[in-house]
Design an enzyme around this catalytic site. Structure first.
Site, short mmCIF file in Angstrom:
data_model
loop_
_atom_site.label_atom_id
_atom_site.label_comp_id
_atom_site.label_asym_id
_atom_site.label_seq_id
_atom_site.Cartn_x
_atom_site.Cartn_y
_atom_site.Cartn_z
N ASP A 131 -12.50 10.69 -26.79
CA ASP A 131 -11.40 11.13 -27.65
C ASP A 131 -10.57 12.16 -26.90
O ASP A 131 -10.82 12.43 -25.72
CB ASP A 131 -11.93 11.69 -28.97
CG ASP A 131 -11.04 11.34 -30.15
OD1 ASP A 131 -9.87 11.77 -30.16
OD2 ASP A 131 -11.49 10.62 -31.06
N HIS A 140 -5.76 8.60 -28.76
CA HIS A 140 -6.93 9.48 -28.58
C HIS A 140 -7.42 9.42 -27.14
O HIS A 140 -8.62 9.31 -26.88
CB HIS A 140 -8.02 9.11 -29.57
CG HIS A 140 -7.71 9.48 -30.99
ND1 HIS A 140 -7.60 10.79 -31.41
CD2 HIS A 140 -7.46 8.72 -32.08
CE1 HIS A 140 -7.29 10.82 -32.70
NE2 HIS A 140 -7.20 9.57 -33.14
N ASP A 175 -6.79 3.45 -33.47
CA ASP A 175 -6.23 4.25 -34.56
C ASP A 175 -5.33 5.36 -34.04
O ASP A 175 -5.43 5.79 -32.89
CB ASP A 175 -7.35 4.86 -35.40
CG ASP A 175 -8.22 5.82 -34.59
OD1 ASP A 175 -8.63 5.44 -33.47
OD2 ASP A 175 -8.48 6.94 -35.06
N GLU A 176 -4.48 5.83 -34.91
CA GLU A 176 -3.69 7.05 -34.72
C GLU A 176 -3.08 7.14 -33.31
O GLU A 176 -3.33 8.09 -32.57
CB GLU A 176 -4.56 8.29 -35.00
CG GLU A 176 -5.04 8.34 -36.45
CD GLU A 176 -5.92 9.53 -36.75
OE1 GLU A 176 -5.87 10.02 -37.89
OE2 GLU A 176 -6.67 9.96 -35.86
N PHE A 228 -18.49 11.37 -44.28
CA PHE A 228 -19.48 12.40 -44.59
C PHE A 228 -19.13 13.75 -43.97
O PHE A 228 -19.91 14.70 -44.10
CB PHE A 228 -20.86 11.95 -44.13
CG PHE A 228 -21.36 10.70 -44.84
CD1 PHE A 228 -20.71 10.19 -45.95
CD2 PHE A 228 -22.50 10.04 -44.38
CE1 PHE A 228 -21.17 9.05 -46.59
CE2 PHE A 228 -22.97 8.90 -45.02
CZ PHE A 228 -22.30 8.40 -46.12
#
Length: 518
Positions: free
Chosen positions: A193, A266, A328-329, A421
């Site tokens: 990441d 990322h 993603d993102e 979570f």
């Protein structure tokens, strides 16, 4: 006073002795996840030092696990027919039958994996002291019962982000132990990441020298202004030998490890080591705070060669069908201002930067497919058109899952509403700092992974669900355990147990018993 003390001791002794022979009641059988069917008798099987095990090579992992577990509690087992493993080809791959009578225990399964889950159920019928190897008795009374059991979903997973904060190999093994005990079968290992690259890649040593370390880390919450930093260098990575060790450990517990190598977004930690992988070529730092960053992989030949080389080493370490490629993102700012990207959009007849991302993902999918692997990615990989064989991990609600399933693509459900979570789990003042959100235990337990918009035919594309744990605000192993448990137990029942067998009040009662085992 002396008489009263003696009398009290006698009463206590009589109570203990009477409890040793009391009939087994249903509430004493507290199994998580809840089996499909369970019928309890009044008798018991006595497990002691004379107990024996009979197993074929078909059940080597499960029988060795049981033998080792019993011996850790001081029960030496011999070769014989007290506990017998039996092949039953009528049972599904992960199904099992557990039949405990006064004189024997029979475990039936068609595979070692099914038998392993039977052993995990049997494990929960034994005293919790076996978990720590502190059992001091000579025998154990196990309730006589018959359990017929099989999972609802084939994909039953837990995720762990080690990029924001890293955890020891020993802890990763303990995490896998919990996954296995709860009859889950997938560990999604988020290894790269913006804030850190955590896997050794021998061809690119700067990933180890540069990408694994950040100069400092944000203190407090991202929303706190102004941002404060701790001034401490943070990082590390797992060597390839350590990765092999984890994968082998998981295999012995029928847990598949899916690695995640993020792309095209990322990617700032990788670009910090190799600036030519970005669109600007500018030197950047490994990210020191959380969020989404504009420096993403540039879709050029250097990047694709780099990622193919990285994946070649990853494939050697992870013999899994799926490789998670993130997706993603990924902000498109750099691509919009990049002459190469704009020329590529034009030459490939693409509509926009979203279709350029689809081009990127499809190119990587074709490479992995050529190696006999399949990709799985977050639901943003739907944008601009989905790669032909991709499996979608739906996190931004369920709409991505619905779209993918209706298009004939497999889906794993991980919506933030029920599966994150790292969200707060209570509104108590003593809750540790978290990213935000609110996800109490009951809401996790109430999750139905099948979106109601899907037809019966489309529902078959939902492989299962997964609990996610992102670690921006989780720096220690104790903190991680606090966030994961007991919500992971609820998720195990979501993905294993039949919905008609689920009851939250009953689950909480079983959970109270299970806490001792944890």
């Amino acid at each position: 006073m002396h008489f009263k003390t003696s009398f009290g001791f006698i009463i206590l002794l009589l109570t203990v002795l009477s409890c040793q022979h009391k009939p087994i009641e249903a509430q004493e059988v507290a199994i998580i996840p809840q089996p499909n069917s369970i019928n309890i008798s009044k008798s018991v099987f006595v497990l002691n030092r004379a107990t024996s095990i009979n197993s074929e090579d078909t059940f080597k992992i499960s029988s060795d696990f049981l033998k080792s577990y019993l011996e850790s509690g001081g029960i030496e087992v011999n070769s014989g027919n007290d506990i017998t493993f039996i092949v039953d080809k009528n049972l599904g791959k992960e199904a099992y039958s557990l039949n405990i009578s006064e004189d024997k225990i029979e475990i039936k399964a068609s595979t070692d994996q099914g038998a392993f889950y039977a052993v995990q159920t049997l494990r929960q019928l034994l005293p919790v002291e076996f978990e720590s190897g502190s059992f001091e008795g000579n025998q154990v009374n196990i309730p006589a019962l018959v359990i017929e059991d099989a999972p609802q979903f084939t994909y039953r997973g837990m995720h762990l982000d080690v990029s924001r904060h890293m955890f020891s190999v020993d802890f990763i093994k303990k995490y896998i132990d919990a996954i296995a005990m709860l009859k889950m079968n997938t560990f999604h290992w988020h290894l790269t990441d913006d804030q850190g690259w955590r896997i050794e890649i021998k061809k690119y040593p700067k990933l180890q020298e540069v990408s694994t370390f950040r100069d400092e880390t944000l203190i407090g919450h991202y929303s706190d202004q102004p941002h404060q930093f701790d001034g401490k260098r943070y990082g590390g990575y797992y060597t390839q030998e350590e990765v092999k060790e984890v994968v082998a450990y998981a295999k012995e517990r029928f847990v598949t490890v899916i690695p995640e190598i993020e792309m095209p977004g990322h990617a700032q930690a990788a670009i910090a080591a190799y600036p030519e992988l970005g669109c600007t070529g500018d030197q950047v730092k490994v990210a020191q705070k959380w969020g989404v960053f504009e420096d993403i992989y540039c879709p050029n030949q250097k990047t694709f060669a780099f990622l193919e080389d990285v994946l070649d080493e990853v494939l050697e370490l992870f013999p899994t069908e799926f490789i998670h490629i993130g997706g993603d993102e990924a902000p498109k700012t750099r691509w919009k201002n990049c002459a190469h990207c704009q020329a590529l959009i034009k030459s490939e007849g693409l509509k926009d930067e979203h279709e350029l991302q689809s081009y990127f993902i499809t190119k990587m999918e074709k490479y992995l497919n050529s190696k006999g692997r399949q990709i799985i990615g977050w639901d943003e990989i739907l944008e601009g058109g989905l790669a032909p064989n991709a499996t979608v991990m739906s996190w931004r609600g369920t709409s991505g899952a619905v779209e993918a399933a209706k298009s004939g693509h497999n889906v794993v459900m991980t919506p933030t509403s029920h599966c994150y979570f790292d969200y707060y789990q209570s509104d108590g003042e003593d809750e540790p700092l978290a990213i935000g959100g609110f996800l109490p235990l009951e809401k996790v337990y109430g999750f139905n992974p099948i979106p109601e918009e899907l037809t019966k035919e489309e529902q078959k594309y939902v492989l299962g669900a997964q609990g996610n744990i992102w670690t921006e605000y989780i720096p220690t192993e104790d903190h991680l355990e606090y966030m994961v448990f007991p919500r992971m137990l609820a998720m195990s029942e979501v993905v294993w147990s039949n919905p008609e067998n689920k009851n939250y009040k009953d689950f909480v009662a079983r959970l109270e018993h299970f806490h001792k085992r944890l």
